[in-house]
Enzyme design. Structure first.
Site, PDB file in Angstrom:
ATOM      1  CB  ALA A  66      -0.916   0.008   1.220  1.00  0.00           C
ATOM      2  N   GLY A 112      -0.577  -5.107   0.860  1.00  0.00           N
ATOM      3  CA  GLY A 112      -1.798  -5.006   0.080  1.00  0.00           C
ATOM      4  C   GLY A 112      -1.714  -5.713  -1.253  1.00  0.00           C
ATOM      5  CD  GLU A 115      -3.823  -7.242   3.171  1.00  0.00           C
ATOM      6  OE1 GLU A 115      -4.354  -7.439   4.278  1.00  0.00           O
ATOM      7  OE2 GLU A 115      -3.404  -6.121   2.813  1.00  0.00           O
ATOM      8  CD  GLU A 135       0.595  -5.878   5.730  1.00  0.00           C
ATOM      9  OE1 GLU A 135      -0.154  -5.801   4.750  1.00  0.00           O
ATOM     10  OE2 GLU A 135       1.279  -6.898   5.981  1.00  0.00           O
TER      11      GLU A 135
END
Length: 260
Positions: A66, A112, A115, A135
């Site tokens: 991200a 992300g 994900e 993360e």
């Protein structure tokens, strides 16, 4: 909607969506997530699109994570809202699409990015792929479904270790873990995914839609997956695809499914 961060290309019944932020290693920011939602939604609503492939531009990254600069100063409420909106708008949205989605994982799929790949119906990785959820090294946890989908795919113990160590695994280990279905050379990645897409497109899109719903039902709290399967199985009998499929079988010919 015009796109600044992605490319969407349709070729016959296949739509390929490419995250195109190479200078940022295709990191997901708010605008990219919104553009991806729009592109996936349009492809899913297009009756002529039978399969969607999502990949990243260049050879280094699928999605490297991200865009941290967008939320580094968020408070508790803003952080929770970020995760909720992202899950609803993109990650859960992709998982529940009626059109099959293949993630062509080229290079880094971190945070992300992993994900996003896990939200797709299955994954194919290039040999240079690196996958992980780092993360906790930033003082946060995966917020786009990573703590839920990773254990579903590779088991609780392996997911715990991967998340808590903030580590990366290579494509070979991802294949061994069941995180990806296939590993191929980088130059073969998209052609390989396209071959799988061709196999999918020979079959009934209506039946595939029902199969996706039935499979996903098993992973939803309070939903009986077997009952969901019975419901979707029964619905197939009222479709033109079922009539065509069974007639073609009895007539010993290839089915030409109308998608209805």
């Amino acid at each position: 909607m015009s796109y600044n961060n992605i490319l969407s290309e349709k070729n016959s019944s296949l739509t390929t969506i490419t995250i195109n932020r190479p200078s940022k290693l295709n990191a997901l920011n708010k605008e990219t997530i919104e553009e991806l939602h729009d592109a996936f939604n349009k492809a899913n609503e297009d009756k002529n699109t039978k399969v969607i492939i999502v990949t990243g531009s260049g050879e280094k990254a699928f999605v490297a994570g991200a865009d941290i600069s967008e939320f580094a100063n968020f408070n508790i409420k803003e952080g929770a809202k970020l995760a909720e909106k992202g899950q609803d708008l993109l990650f859960n949205f992709i998982e529940n699409l009626s059109t099959p989605v293949i993630a062509a994982v080229n290079g880094f799929a971190l945070g992300g990015g992993l994900e996003l790949a896990m939200a797709c119906h299955f994954r194919v990785a290039s040999e240079n792929a690196k996958l992980g959820l780092p993360e906790v090294s930033l003082g946060v946890i995966p917020g786009y479904g990573g703590t839920q989908r990773l254990p579903q795919l590779i088991g609780k113990g392996r997911a715990m270790e991967l998340i808590m160590t903030a580590g990366m695994i290579d494509a070979s280990k991802a294949l061994n873990y069941g995180l990806v279905n296939h590993v191929v050379a980088l130059e073969e990645l998209l052609p390989f995914c396209e071959k799988i897409a061709e196999k999918i497109m020979r079959n009934s899109s209506v039946a595939i839609k029902g199969a996706i719903k039935a499979i996903n039902a098993n992973y939803k709290d309070g939903v009986d997956g077997y009952k969901a399967e019975i419901k979707q199985f029964g619905k197939c009998f009222g479709t033109e695809d079922f009539k065509e499929g069974t007639t073609a079988f009895l007539q010993k010919r290839k089915a030409d499914f109308p998608g209805e």
